[in-house]
Design an enzyme around this catalytic site. Structure first.
Site, short mmCIF file in Angstrom:
data_model
loop_
_atom_site.label_atom_id
_atom_site.label_comp_id
_atom_site.label_asym_id
_atom_site.label_seq_id
_atom_site.Cartn_x
_atom_site.Cartn_y
_atom_site.Cartn_z
N GLY A 54 -14.12 -24.17 16.25
CA GLY A 54 -14.12 -23.73 14.85
C GLY A 54 -12.95 -24.36 14.13
O GLY A 54 -12.06 -24.92 14.78
N CYS A 81 -12.77 -25.25 22.93
CA CYS A 81 -11.81 -25.54 21.85
C CYS A 81 -11.29 -24.24 21.23
O CYS A 81 -10.54 -23.52 21.88
CB CYS A 81 -12.47 -26.48 20.85
SG CYS A 81 -11.28 -27.26 19.76
N TYR A 82 -11.68 -23.92 20.02
CA TYR A 82 -11.22 -22.66 19.42
C TYR A 82 -11.53 -21.48 20.34
O TYR A 82 -10.74 -20.54 20.46
CB TYR A 82 -11.89 -22.48 18.05
CG TYR A 82 -11.39 -21.30 17.25
CD1 TYR A 82 -10.16 -21.36 16.60
CD2 TYR A 82 -12.13 -20.12 17.13
CE1 TYR A 82 -9.69 -20.28 15.86
CE2 TYR A 82 -11.67 -19.04 16.39
CZ TYR A 82 -10.44 -19.13 15.75
OH TYR A 82 -9.98 -18.07 15.02
N HIS A 167 -14.91 -31.13 23.94
CA HIS A 167 -16.30 -30.74 23.61
C HIS A 167 -17.28 -31.28 24.65
O HIS A 167 -17.70 -32.44 24.56
CB HIS A 167 -16.65 -31.25 22.21
CG HIS A 167 -15.93 -30.52 21.15
ND1 HIS A 167 -16.37 -29.32 20.65
CD2 HIS A 167 -14.76 -30.78 20.53
CE1 HIS A 167 -15.52 -28.87 19.75
NE2 HIS A 167 -14.53 -29.73 19.66
N GLU A 169 -20.32 -30.62 24.89
CA GLU A 169 -21.68 -30.70 24.35
C GLU A 169 -22.00 -32.04 23.70
O GLU A 169 -23.16 -32.38 23.51
CB GLU A 169 -21.92 -29.56 23.35
CG GLU A 169 -21.14 -29.63 22.05
CD GLU A 169 -19.71 -29.07 22.13
OE1 GLU A 169 -19.19 -28.96 23.25
OE2 GLU A 169 -19.12 -28.79 21.08
N SER A 221 -48.33 -34.86 7.29
CA SER A 221 -47.86 -36.13 6.74
C SER A 221 -48.29 -37.30 7.61
O SER A 221 -48.15 -38.44 7.23
CB SER A 221 -46.35 -36.12 6.69
OG SER A 221 -45.84 -36.06 8.01
N GLY A 222 -48.77 -37.00 8.80
CA GLY A 222 -49.00 -38.08 9.76
C GLY A 222 -47.81 -38.19 10.70
O GLY A 222 -47.86 -38.90 11.68
N GLY A 223 -46.74 -37.48 10.38
CA GLY A 223 -45.55 -37.53 11.23
C GLY A 223 -45.61 -36.49 12.33
O GLY A 223 -46.49 -35.62 12.36
N VAL A 224 -44.64 -36.60 13.25
CA VAL A 224 -44.61 -35.73 14.42
C VAL A 224 -44.35 -34.27 14.04
O VAL A 224 -45.01 -33.36 14.54
CB VAL A 224 -43.45 -36.17 15.36
CG1 VAL A 224 -43.45 -35.33 16.63
CG2 VAL A 224 -43.54 -37.64 15.66
N ASP A 225 -43.40 -34.07 13.13
CA ASP A 225 -42.93 -32.71 12.89
C ASP A 225 -44.01 -31.82 12.28
O ASP A 225 -44.24 -30.71 12.75
CB ASP A 225 -41.70 -32.71 11.96
CG ASP A 225 -40.66 -33.71 12.44
OD1 ASP A 225 -40.72 -34.06 13.63
OD2 ASP A 225 -39.82 -34.12 11.63
N SER A 226 -44.68 -32.35 11.26
CA SER A 226 -45.71 -31.50 10.65
C SER A 226 -46.89 -31.32 11.61
O SER A 226 -47.53 -30.27 11.63
CB SER A 226 -46.17 -32.06 9.30
OG SER A 226 -46.71 -33.35 9.45
N LYS A 364 -35.56 -33.35 17.54
CA LYS A 364 -36.81 -34.10 17.60
C LYS A 364 -37.39 -34.20 19.02
O LYS A 364 -38.59 -34.03 19.22
CB LYS A 364 -36.58 -35.51 17.07
CG LYS A 364 -37.85 -36.25 16.77
CD LYS A 364 -37.89 -36.60 15.33
CE LYS A 364 -39.21 -36.98 14.80
NZ LYS A 364 -39.24 -36.75 13.35
#
Ligand code: XMP
Length: 508
Positions: A54, A81-82, A167, A169, A221-226, A364
């Site tokens: 943080g 860290c914090y 970190h 991560e 949309s033709g995209g992966v997400d939608s 993604k």
């Protein structure tokens, strides 16, 4: 349902990244703000706690305090860290404030310990801090140090309390995921039990609780997400979902057909294609300014969608494929607007629907994994990202049917050759840009004055930063030759070697 690993957020940049790494390791994770942590510990019965970094200094007035329940719970805890400073401060360690500042890559030397089991003695880690722990609290052992930080990692195996100054991560820390795994599996004694299937059931459950008996629309949309968002919501509410596909005519070769086949044959769900090519072309006529183009496309998209939605009755929910990186890119209104991003997930709330955003916490690759698990066809799930305004931002200057056709033909060659050569899978995006410049050439015995096409390929983890693709020269030559000989209006091909920053991935 698995009990979560609770990530307690003290205003970190990386809270979502920690949660994502924990999921990658096969554990369910939830993020909770520090102020809600005590209640969450009681209610959600976590298996372990991770305290994030943080921006504060633990000793500064008004700094965020360690929630009481953390130590009271006796749960295995990792402070980052914090989070480390909070543990040290609460348990009687010594902090030094602001004397040593370390940012970026640092060499860490480690001791035999739970956190570093199976890891090399020397590691490169990513630091970003002002405060440090100079002496660990009683019961703790310093198990890692850097040139300037004597206690860069500490642990109290007995009380199952662990802490690191750096970190683990982020990708810049060597073997950071292994450190998290050591904490969860050896330190906390847990066994991974969270799968993509669980992620799907959880999402389905949440969608059902939100939508109940209601009806939802999704804009594909033709995209992966939608596509994944649509499939997931369909799994939850079945035919109470209707997918609308606004074909704005700015798609790549064969793309509209792919979307239609995807949702009518491969993964059938209630689907409607709205043919709006002519309207979009008319609305873009003569518009050269990139921002103006984006705005008009966004506007026309909303108008088309709204007109269709008004014809339908009873649909009160709108599904959006917003991902976590989209949430950060929007920056809560603080970030400078580089491009007014439009995607079909970007329909404004004022359109009057309640939003359903089942992918909002995900990255993604996790979305792709969900798509595969749901049984969406690979050609929909493995697609490269494609901008909402489509080829319009890859045709520099005014958009016309003719110029779109040139861009589309050149793009199809780039795609085909990269896929054939096996290079496509290593790239984040690859496409052709019609640069809006003409150049003089010679073909046969005649002078030509034709369009210049740029090939753009990038590697990237999330689209926020990117490097240009190091492609074999022979492959570049092949694409260039094919474009000039097969796409009549093109006389020259250039390769874009600009990274992001300073460039952006798209040209407009
Ligand atoms: P830039 O060009 O800003 O692009 O480096 C970063 C990533 O975002 C995609 N992109 C968009 N995606 N709507 C979208 O859905 C947009 O308006 C848009 N503009 C750019 C781009 O393809 C890249 O992956």
């Amino acid at each position: 349902m698995s009990r979560p690993i609770l990530v307690i957020d003290f205003g970190a940049q990386y809270a979502q990244l920690i949660a994502r790494r924990v999921r990658e390791l096969g554990f369910y994770s939830e993020i909770v703000r520090h102020s809600a942590a005590d209640q969450a510990i009681l209610e959600r019965r976590p298996q372990a706690l991770i305290l994030t970094g943080g921006p504060d200094s633990v000793v500064a007035p008004g700094a965020k305090a360690l929630p009481e329940g953390v130590l009271k719970s006796g749960l295995p805890t990792l402070g980052i860290c914090y989070g480390m400073h909070l543990l040290a401060h609460a348990l009687g360690g010594t902090l030094s404030s602001g004397e040593v500042r370390e940012y970026g890559r640092t060499d860490l030397s480690t001791e035999r310990s739970v956190l570093f089991t199976g890891l090399p003695r020397y590691l490169t880690v990513w630091m970003s801090h002002g405060d440090t722990v100079s002496a660990p609290p009683p019961g703790f052992r310093a198990v890692g140090k850097t040139r300037s930080v004597p206690v860069a990692a500490m642990e109290d195996e007995q009380r199952r309390l662990f802490a690191v100054q750096f970190h683990p991560e982020v990708a810049h820390t060597d073997r950071g995921t292994d450190m998290l795994k050591n904490f969860l599996c050896s330190g906390a004694g847990l066994t991974p039990d969270w799968t993509t299937e669980d992620a799907i059931s959880l999402a389905v459950d949440r969608i059902r609780r939100q939508v109940k008996e209601g009806r939802a629309l999704v804009a594909l949309s033709g995209g992966v997400d939608s596509a994944v968002a649509a499939a997931l919501v369909h799994r939850a509410i079945g035919d109470h979902l209707l997918a609308l596909f606004v074909d704005h005519g700015l798609l790549r070769q064969g793309e509209a057909e792919l979307v239609e086949a995807g949702f009518t044959q491969d993964y059938p769900l209630p689907f409607r294609r709205i043919n709006a090519q002519a309207a979009f072309l008319a609305g873009l006529k003569g518009v050269k300014d990139p921002e103006e183009k984006r705005k008009r496309i966004g506007r026309m998209f909303i108008d088309t969608f709204r007109a269709e939605a008004e014809r339908l009755n009873g649909y009160t929910f709108l599904v959006q494929g917003t991902l976590y990186p989209d949430v950060i890119e929007s920056g809560g209104g603080q970030a400078a607007v580089i491009k007014s991003h439009h995607n079909v997930g970007g329909l404004p709330e004022e359109i009057g629907f309640e939003l359903v955003e089942p992918l909002r916490d995900l990255f993604k690759d996790e979305v792709r994994a969900i798509g595969r698990e749901l049984g969406l066809p690979p050609r929909l799930v493995e697609r490269q990202p494609f901008p909402g305004p489509g080829l319009a931002v890859r045709v520099v200057g005014a958009v016309s049917a003719k110029r779109l056709a040139i861009a589309r033909a050149a793009d199809a060659i780039v795609t085909e050759e990269l896929e054939k050569a096996g290079s496509a899978a290593k790239l984040w995006q690859y496409f052709a840009v019609l640069t809006g410049t003409r150049s003089v050439g010679v073909m046969g015995d005649g002078r030509t004055y034709h369009e210049v096409v740029a090939i753009r390929t990038v590697t990237s983890a999330d689209g926020m930063t990117a490097d240009w693709g190091r492609l074999p020269l022979d492959l570049l030559e092949k694409m260039a030759n094919r474009i000039v000989s097969e796409v009549r209006e093109v006389g020259r091909v250039v390769y874009d070697i600009t990274s992001k920053p300073p460039g952006t991935i798209e040209w407009e």
